[in-house]
Scaffold this active site. Sequence first.
Site, PDB file in Angstrom:
ATOM      1  CD  GLU A 196      -2.834  -1.173   2.403  1.00 20.33           C
ATOM      2  OE1 GLU A 196      -2.624  -0.410   3.267  1.00 20.33           O
ATOM      3  OE2 GLU A 196      -3.681  -2.039   2.457  1.00 20.33           O
ATOM      4  CG  ASN A 224      -0.485  -6.965  -1.194  1.00 21.38           C
ATOM      5  OD1 ASN A 224      -1.273  -7.556  -2.014  1.00 21.38           O
ATOM      6  ND2 ASN A 224      -0.955  -6.911   0.045  1.00 21.38           N
ATOM      7  CG  HIS A 267      -9.802  -5.880   1.134  1.00 24.56           C
ATOM      8  ND1 HIS A 267      -9.958  -7.154   2.194  1.00 24.56           N
ATOM      9  CD2 HIS A 267      -8.433  -5.521   1.216  1.00 24.56           C
ATOM     10  CE1 HIS A 267      -8.726  -7.215   2.479  1.00 24.56           C
ATOM     11  NE2 HIS A 267      -7.652  -6.437   2.130  1.00 24.56           N
ATOM     12  CD  GLU A 302      -4.341  -8.022   1.988  1.00 24.28           C
ATOM     13  OE1 GLU A 302      -5.216  -7.221   2.645  1.00 24.28           O
ATOM     14  OE2 GLU A 302      -3.069  -7.836   2.094  1.00 24.28           O
ATOM     15  CG  ASP A 318     -12.294  -9.085   2.736  1.00 21.62           C
ATOM     16  OD1 ASP A 318     -12.559  -8.172   2.036  1.00 21.62           O
ATOM     17  OD2 ASP A 318     -11.874  -9.086   3.618  1.00 21.62           O
TER      18      ASP A 318
HETATM   19  C1  XIL Z   1      -5.546  -6.074   8.748  1.00 21.91           C
HETATM   20  C2  XIL Z   1      -5.861  -6.987   9.830  1.00 21.91           C
HETATM   21  O1  XIL Z   1      -6.971  -7.943   8.954  1.00 21.91           O
HETATM   22  C3  XIL Z   1      -6.409  -6.393  10.870  1.00 21.91           C
HETATM   23  O2  XIL Z   1      -6.646  -7.652  11.957  1.00 21.91           O
HETATM   24  C4  XIL Z   1      -5.487  -5.439  11.613  1.00 21.91           C
HETATM   25  O3  XIL Z   1      -6.022  -4.816  12.735  1.00 21.91           O
HETATM   26  C5  XIL Z   1      -5.229  -4.502  10.502  1.00 21.91           C
HETATM   27  O4  XIL Z   1      -4.934  -5.080   9.163  1.00 21.91           O
HETATM   28  N1  XIL Z   1      -4.830  -4.513   3.753  1.00 21.91           N
HETATM   29  C6  XIL Z   1      -3.529  -5.288   4.339  1.00 21.91           C
HETATM   30  C7  XIL Z   1      -3.907  -6.020   5.819  1.00 21.91           C
HETATM   31  O5  XIL Z   1      -2.568  -5.377   3.729  1.00 21.91           O
HETATM   32  O6  XIL Z   1      -2.544  -6.112   6.430  1.00 21.91           O
HETATM   33  C8  XIL Z   1      -5.006  -5.717   6.506  1.00 21.91           C
HETATM   34  O7  XIL Z   1      -5.150  -6.393   7.613  1.00 21.91           O
HETATM   35  C9  XIL Z   1      -6.079  -5.331   5.872  1.00 21.91           C
HETATM   36  C10 XIL Z   1      -5.993  -4.550   4.599  1.00 21.91           C
END
Ligand code: XIL
Length: 360
Positions: free
Chosen positions: A170, A211, A247, A277, A279
Amino acid sequence: MKKRLMGILVFMLLLTACSPSVGLLAPPLPTPPRPASAGEPNTLRYLASQRGFLIGAAVDADALQSDPAYADTLAREYNVVVPENVMKFSNIHPSPDIYDFSAADALVDFAQANGMLVRGHTLVWYAEDPDWVNSGNFTKDQLEQILHDHIATVVGRYKGRVFAWDVVNEAIDDNGQLRDSVWLRGIGPEYIDLAFQWAHEADPNALLFYNDYNGEGLGGKSDAIYNLVKGLHERGAPIGGVGLQMHVTLKNHPSMDDLRANIQRLARLGLVVHITEMDVRLQQPADDQALNAQAQIYKDVVQTCLAEERACQALLTWGFTDKYSWIPNFYGGFGGALPFDQSLDPKAAYNAIKAVLSGN
Ligand code: XIL
């Protein structure tokens, strides 16, 4: 007449050869590693393994220890794990001279014991840096030293056991600019190149990823990510792939044409793609219609990824059961984002992914 036919045939062969997704002009991409075990029939893991695809999930390290049904489902259904939090800077390197590998070690051991692969997440991020880094008022040289030691130590510890690392996470903001962070402020934009170089030095065989989120399809942010990784690649940084987080919601997700075009343009740079990631969060409470719409999005994404299987080699969800998911804590009113429900029973989304993996 025969000559003409031959001519057309040769021309068509050349066209295919030069086409970006199959052909001679496409740069070679590494083939995905093989997990040590294919798993039991009629699981996501087995179906993915049959076609050399990687299917994985982010792991809650506490649940892995405390909830046997969670651990069983994970090992049964997936061939890749990624730690949700325990490899992040503040967890694994809480004080200047202290590294805490306990939870990450347990996760890597679990993966090895179950013949699964591990993705590492993440080495450099703007968030979850410990206070000692953020408020240390370090010079450029000191920060470079800190980042170098961090990467060398963490990647070095898991050398040969973590096949892919999210090296930089990020680093681009929602306007497509480099995101403010202690690393950008203190070291400058070259912190990104340096991180890849140092990770490569620590484990030359690991596949190294940039990423990010909201850059899965086409658009401003995706262009900014593309330009960043193209620059890295052209400067000879050892980047091997791009992680598309995914996401998404029922309303807000990339079009599958855009996703495919994005995967193709990254592949033309010689980079592989992992969906890292995924969802699909739902407004709560969610009815069957919402659950089916969610399943369709999972299905479309897996299908699109598999349509570019040479390039899109893995799909990981951010967790796998709604029992443990970051969504309710981060997006008020939303939940139910994953393929298994709170009781670890498969949802429509699970069946949809399974259907695509089995070729239906
Ligand atoms: C999130 C986790 O799921 C949480 O438990 C934590 O508190 C914060 O981070 N992008 C990412 C992940 O790259 O590392 C993040 O994970 C979600 C968004």
